[in-house]
Design a protein around this motif. Structure first.
Motif, mmCIF file in Angstrom:
data_model
loop_
_atom_site.group_PDB
_atom_site.id
_atom_site.type_symbol
_atom_site.label_atom_id
_atom_site.label_comp_id
_atom_site.label_asym_id
_atom_site.label_seq_id
_atom_site.Cartn_x
_atom_site.Cartn_y
_atom_site.Cartn_z
ATOM 1 N N ALA A 1 -9.474 -4.335 2.373
ATOM 2 C CA ALA A 1 -9.577 -5.443 3.328
ATOM 3 C C ALA A 1 -8.316 -6.291 3.322
ATOM 4 O O ALA A 1 -8.092 -7.089 4.233
ATOM 5 C CB ALA A 1 -10.791 -6.309 3.002
ATOM 6 N N GLN A 2 -7.479 -6.123 2.296
ATOM 7 C CA GLN A 2 -6.226 -6.862 2.169
ATOM 8 C C GLN A 2 -5.130 -5.906 1.750
ATOM 9 O O GLN A 2 -5.385 -4.731 1.435
ATOM 10 C CB GLN A 2 -6.376 -7.986 1.139
ATOM 11 N N GLU A 3 -3.886 -6.398 1.740
ATOM 12 C CA GLU A 3 -2.751 -5.543 1.391
ATOM 13 C C GLU A 3 -2.776 -5.085 -0.050
ATOM 14 O O GLU A 3 -2.241 -4.046 -0.386
ATOM 15 C CB GLU A 3 -1.430 -6.288 1.646
ATOM 16 N N GLY A 4 -3.368 -5.874 -0.923
ATOM 17 C CA GLY A 4 -3.319 -5.557 -2.341
ATOM 18 C C GLY A 4 -1.903 -5.667 -2.870
ATOM 19 O O GLY A 4 -1.061 -6.382 -2.328
ATOM 20 N N THR A 5 -1.623 -4.927 -3.943
ATOM 21 C CA THR A 5 -0.287 -4.924 -4.523
ATOM 22 C C THR A 5 0.163 -3.492 -4.735
ATOM 23 O O THR A 5 -0.609 -2.546 -4.563
ATOM 24 C CB THR A 5 -0.262 -5.658 -5.881
ATOM 25 N N ALA A 6 1.413 -3.343 -5.134
ATOM 26 C CA ALA A 6 1.941 -2.007 -5.406
ATOM 27 C C ALA A 6 1.216 -1.361 -6.580
ATOM 28 O O ALA A 6 1.249 -0.139 -6.736
ATOM 29 C CB ALA A 6 3.440 -2.085 -5.700
ATOM 30 N N ALA B 1 3.292 5.345 -6.119
ATOM 31 C CA ALA B 1 3.040 5.310 -7.552
ATOM 32 C C ALA B 1 1.969 6.327 -7.939
ATOM 33 O O ALA B 1 2.110 7.060 -8.925
ATOM 34 C CB ALA B 1 2.618 3.908 -7.981
ATOM 35 N N LEU B 2 0.900 6.389 -7.158
ATOM 36 C CA LEU B 2 -0.161 7.344 -7.436
ATOM 37 C C LEU B 2 0.324 8.782 -7.241
ATOM 38 O O LEU B 2 0.048 9.666 -8.061
ATOM 39 C CB LEU B 2 -1.364 7.052 -6.532
ATOM 40 N N TRP C 1 -12.684 11.391 -7.121
ATOM 41 C CA TRP C 1 -12.276 10.229 -6.338
ATOM 42 C C TRP C 1 -11.312 10.695 -5.254
ATOM 43 O O TRP C 1 -10.320 11.383 -5.528
ATOM 44 C CB TRP C 1 -11.582 9.196 -7.227
ATOM 45 N N LEU C 2 -11.591 10.317 -4.020
ATOM 46 C CA LEU C 2 -10.739 10.676 -2.883
ATOM 47 C C LEU C 2 -10.137 9.407 -2.296
ATOM 48 O O LEU C 2 -10.857 8.509 -1.852
ATOM 49 C CB LEU C 2 -11.560 11.395 -1.803
ATOM 50 N N ILE C 3 -8.817 9.339 -2.289
ATOM 51 C CA ILE C 3 -8.118 8.201 -1.687
ATOM 52 C C ILE C 3 -7.340 8.722 -0.485
ATOM 53 O O ILE C 3 -6.556 9.672 -0.602
ATOM 54 C CB ILE C 3 -7.183 7.517 -2.699
ATOM 55 N N THR C 4 -7.594 8.122 0.664
ATOM 56 C CA THR C 4 -6.954 8.565 1.889
ATOM 57 C C THR C 4 -6.379 7.372 2.641
ATOM 58 O O THR C 4 -6.740 6.224 2.396
ATOM 59 C CB THR C 4 -7.956 9.292 2.812
ATOM 60 N N GLN D 1 0.820 -1.206 0.000
ATOM 61 C CA GLN D 1 0.000 0.000 0.000
ATOM 62 C C GLN D 1 0.858 1.263 0.000
ATOM 63 O O GLN D 1 0.476 2.268 -0.613
ATOM 64 C CB GLN D 1 -0.959 -0.023 1.188
ATOM 65 N N ASP D 2 2.006 1.224 0.664
ATOM 66 C CA ASP D 2 2.935 2.358 0.592
ATOM 67 C C ASP D 2 3.444 2.540 -0.833
ATOM 68 O O ASP D 2 3.539 3.665 -1.340
ATOM 69 C CB ASP D 2 4.120 2.148 1.535
ATOM 70 N N GLU D 3 3.776 1.440 -1.481
ATOM 71 C CA GLU D 3 4.276 1.500 -2.856
ATOM 72 C C GLU D 3 3.181 1.989 -3.807
ATOM 73 O O GLU D 3 3.451 2.771 -4.737
ATOM 74 C CB GLU D 3 4.796 0.133 -3.285
#
Length: 218
Positions: A133-138, A42-43, A100-103, A36-38
Motif C-alpha cells: 500500500a506504500q513504497e516501503g524501503t529498499a 536485493a531479493l 512464497w510468491l512475490i510478483t 521497490q525496485d531496489e
C-alpha cells in the motif's frame, strides 16, 4: 554619452544571451530507482541460493516451529516473479508445502502464499496474501491483506486472519550480517480479536545446499 552607453550595454546582453543559447545543455538526470525496485534487486541478488534460518518470535501458537530446521530457497527469478519455497523440518519429516510468491503488480508488489499437499494438489487455503500500500524501503516491504484473501479466510472460517499484514525484509547478497526475514503480524488496533506475531529469519551470508523442490513445483 548616455545613449552610447545604453547601446553598448544592450549589445553585451544580446551577445551573452546568444552565447547561452549556443552552449550545450546539461544532460538530464536519470530518474532514481524506487524503493521497490531496489528491494526487488536485493531479493534477486540471492537467486539460486538457499539459506538456513529459525523462528525468532515466541507466540505459543508456533511452539512446533520453535526448534525446527528451516531453509528458504530463492528458486525462481524473472523480471516480474520470484518464487521462494519455505521448507520446515518438524520431527523427522520435511514439510515442503509452502512457497512464497512475490510478483510485480500495476500498483507495486504482491505477496502470495502457494500451499500444496505432498501429492502436489493445492490446499483449500492457498494463494492468499496482499499488495503493498506504500513504497516501503529498499530493505523492507509490507503486504496488507487483500480483498480476495479476506473472502477466502471468511469462507474457511479463519476470521482471525482477515487483518493480516505480512512483511518481507532482505539485504543484498554482498551485505555484511545480512538477513532475509518473513513476518506475519496482526494487532488489536488493526481490528484483530487478539495480537499475533510470527517471524522467521535466515542468515544470507552463508548459503547452504539447495533443498528438493517444494511440493507441486517439481
Amino acid at each position: 554619452m548616455i545613449g552610447k552607453h545604453f547601446i553598448l550595454s544592450a549589445s553585451a546582453v544580446a551577445l551573452t544571451l546568444a552565447g547561452c543559447a549556443d552552449a550545450p545543455s546539461e544532460p538530464a538526470t536519470a530518474e532514481s530507482e524506487s524503493p521497490q525496485d531496489e528491494f526487488w534487486e536485493a531479493l534477486s541478488s540471492h537467486c539460486g541460493n538457499a539459506y538456513a534460518g529459525s523462528l525468532v518470535s515466541d507466540d505459543e501458537a508456533d511452539a512446533d516451529f520453535a526448534d525446527a530446521d528451516m531453509v528458504m530457497h530463492v528458486r525462481e527469478c524473472s523480471d516480474n516473479r520470484i518464487a521462494i519455497p519455505f521448507h520446515v523440518k518438524t520431527g523427522d519429516e520435511w514439510d515442503r508445502s509452502r512457497t512464497w510468491l512475490i510478483t510485480r503488480s500495476d500498483t507495486g508488489l504482491r505477496l502470495k502464499h502457494d500451499h500444496r499437499h505432498k501429492d502436489g494438489e493445492r490446499d483449500a487455503v492457498t494463494m492468499y496474501g496482499g499488495d503493498t500500500a506504500q513504497e516501503g524501503t529498499a530493505r523492507a516491504q509490507d503486504f496488507p491483506i487483500d480483498a480476495e484473501s479476506i473472502a477466502l479466510f471468511q469462507q474457511e472460517g479463519l476470521t482471525a486472519s482477515v487483518t493480516n499484514v505480512w512483511s518481507v525484509e532482505v539485504d543484498p547478497v554482498e551485505a555484511r550480517d545480512g538477513i532475509f526475514a518473513y513476518q506475519l503480524r496482526r494487532t488489536v488496533a488493526g481490528g484483530a480479536p487478539e495480537p499475533r506475531f510470527f517471524r522467521v529469519e535466515f542468515d544470507v551470508t552463508n548459503a547452504v545446499d539447495a533443498p528438493p523442490s517444494a511440493w507441486g513445483h517439481e
